[in-house]
Design a protein around this motif. Structure first.
Motif, PDB file in Angstrom:
ATOM      1  N   PRO A  91       3.929   3.602 -67.033  1.00  0.00           N
ATOM      2  CA  PRO A  91       2.391   4.065 -67.089  1.00  0.00           C
ATOM      3  C   PRO A  91       1.509   3.004 -66.432  1.00  0.00           C
ATOM      4  O   PRO A  91       0.991   3.845 -66.077  1.00  0.00           O
ATOM      5  CB  PRO A  91       2.183   4.475 -68.342  1.00  0.00           C
ATOM      6  CG  PRO A  91       3.749   5.199 -69.595  1.00  0.00           C
ATOM      7  CD  PRO A  91       4.397   3.113 -68.170  1.00  0.00           C
ATOM      8  N   ASN A 104       0.919   3.440 -74.776  1.00  0.00           N
ATOM      9  CA  ASN A 104       2.413   3.493 -73.909  1.00  0.00           C
ATOM     10  C   ASN A 104       3.230   3.022 -73.544  1.00  0.00           C
ATOM     11  O   ASN A 104       4.251   3.158 -73.174  1.00  0.00           O
ATOM     12  CB  ASN A 104       2.392   4.969 -72.848  1.00  0.00           C
ATOM     13  CG  ASN A 104       1.463   6.534 -73.492  1.00  0.00           C
ATOM     14  OD1 ASN A 104       2.044   6.545 -74.115  1.00  0.00           O
ATOM     15  ND2 ASN A 104       0.253   6.367 -72.534  1.00  0.00           N
ATOM     16  N   ILE A 146       7.263   3.433 -73.039  1.00  0.00           N
ATOM     17  CA  ILE A 146       8.781   3.420 -72.293  1.00  0.00           C
ATOM     18  C   ILE A 146       8.827   2.960 -71.268  1.00  0.00           C
ATOM     19  O   ILE A 146       8.057   1.638 -70.881  1.00  0.00           O
ATOM     20  CB  ILE A 146       7.647   4.578 -71.198  1.00  0.00           C
ATOM     21  CG1 ILE A 146       7.071   5.616 -72.063  1.00  0.00           C
ATOM     22  CG2 ILE A 146       7.557   5.405 -70.324  1.00  0.00           C
ATOM     23  CD1 ILE A 146       7.952   6.690 -72.502  1.00  0.00           C
ATOM     24  N   TYR A 194       8.923   7.355 -67.721  1.00  0.00           N
ATOM     25  CA  TYR A 194       8.277   8.120 -67.103  1.00  0.00           C
ATOM     26  C   TYR A 194       8.534   7.585 -65.357  1.00  0.00           C
ATOM     27  O   TYR A 194       8.803   6.828 -64.654  1.00  0.00           O
ATOM     28  CB  TYR A 194       6.751   7.081 -67.103  1.00  0.00           C
ATOM     29  CG  TYR A 194       5.629   7.297 -66.234  1.00  0.00           C
ATOM     30  CD1 TYR A 194       4.200   8.349 -67.049  1.00  0.00           C
ATOM     31  CD2 TYR A 194       4.886   6.402 -65.304  1.00  0.00           C
ATOM     32  CE1 TYR A 194       3.688   8.191 -66.585  1.00  0.00           C
ATOM     33  CE2 TYR A 194       3.881   6.475 -64.368  1.00  0.00           C
ATOM     34  CZ  TYR A 194       2.909   7.577 -64.996  1.00  0.00           C
ATOM     35  OH  TYR A 194       1.941   7.604 -64.783  1.00  0.00           O
ATOM     36  N   SER A 208       8.069  16.823 -72.235  1.00  0.00           N
ATOM     37  CA  SER A 208       7.742  16.079 -71.466  1.00  0.00           C
ATOM     38  C   SER A 208       6.306  17.035 -70.372  1.00  0.00           C
ATOM     39  O   SER A 208       6.662  18.107 -70.543  1.00  0.00           O
ATOM     40  CB  SER A 208       8.741  17.095 -70.122  1.00  0.00           C
ATOM     41  OG  SER A 208       9.643  15.906 -71.077  1.00  0.00           O
ATOM     42  N   TYR A 229       5.344  12.159 -68.058  1.00  0.00           N
ATOM     43  CA  TYR A 229       6.691  11.077 -69.160  1.00  0.00           C
ATOM     44  C   TYR A 229       7.284  12.554 -68.545  1.00  0.00           C
ATOM     45  O   TYR A 229       7.153  13.829 -69.612  1.00  0.00           O
ATOM     46  CB  TYR A 229       5.738  11.735 -70.462  1.00  0.00           C
ATOM     47  CG  TYR A 229       4.039  10.578 -70.500  1.00  0.00           C
ATOM     48  CD1 TYR A 229       4.851   9.086 -70.751  1.00  0.00           C
ATOM     49  CD2 TYR A 229       3.257  10.447 -70.046  1.00  0.00           C
ATOM     50  CE1 TYR A 229       4.136   8.383 -70.409  1.00  0.00           C
ATOM     51  CE2 TYR A 229       2.495   9.300 -70.023  1.00  0.00           C
ATOM     52  CZ  TYR A 229       3.023   8.368 -70.072  1.00  0.00           C
ATOM     53  OH  TYR A 229       1.818   7.082 -70.492  1.00  0.00           O
TER      54      TYR A 229
END
Length: 163
Positions: free
Chosen positions: A27, A57, A60, A92, A139, A143
């Motif tokens: 992200p 985040n 990820i 992502y 989702s 994402y």
């Protein structure tokens, strides 16, 4: 360590070399290697993440291996057992085809699990069951989450009572 936990460790360790050197979008617009986890994503409070300089985040992209269940059967005087596992893949990508990154990872994992069943490993996959799906409800935005479900042979326990 129990036999199921040993299988879990062996499965996860076998995945890591598959993605050595590969980096995936995050992200924060940077790219990083996959993180590998067992059971659940590590808990770190929002406050801890901020203090450690991480964004909210930062997990990820990831691969999460989770034990679901195991069962044992007795048929024709022989015991057998199997364990069911799921893999959650979190990625992502700022694109409407962002799900393709998760599918790429899923396909690589499935190929690894399903090919060469006769090659000695520290776990043995049941070749008759593997299932992949996009987790649509989870989702959102950019994402993407996918799930693979598969089975391995597991140790069985028997009770031998002398007559």
């Amino acid at each position: 360590m129990t036999p199921i936990l040993r299988i879990e460790n062996n499965i996860l360790e076998s995945f890591k070399p598959l993605f050595t050197g590969e980096k995936f979008e995050t992200p924060g617009k940077e790219k990083k290697e996959l993180e590998f986890h067992k059971g659940f994503l590590p808990f770190e409070s929002y406050k801890e993440k901020i203090q450690n300089g991480k964004d909210k985040n930062s997990d990820i992209p990831f691969i999460l291996l989770r034990y679901k269940e195991d069962e044992q059967e007795l048929a024709n005087g022989r015991y057998s057992a199997q364990a069911v596992w799921e893999i959650i893949i979190g990625t992502y990508k700022e694109s409407s085809d962002g799900y393709s990154t998760g599918l790429y990872i899923a396909d690589k994992l499935k190929k690894h699990l399903m090919e060469y069943p006769n090659v000695p490993r520290k776990f043995s996959v049941k070749q008759d069951y593997i299932k992949t799906k996009l987790l649509e409800a989870e989702s959102s935005g950019y994402y993407w989450f996918h799930k693979i479900e598969f089975k391995t042979y597991a140790p069985y326990y028997d009770c031998k009572i002398p007559l």
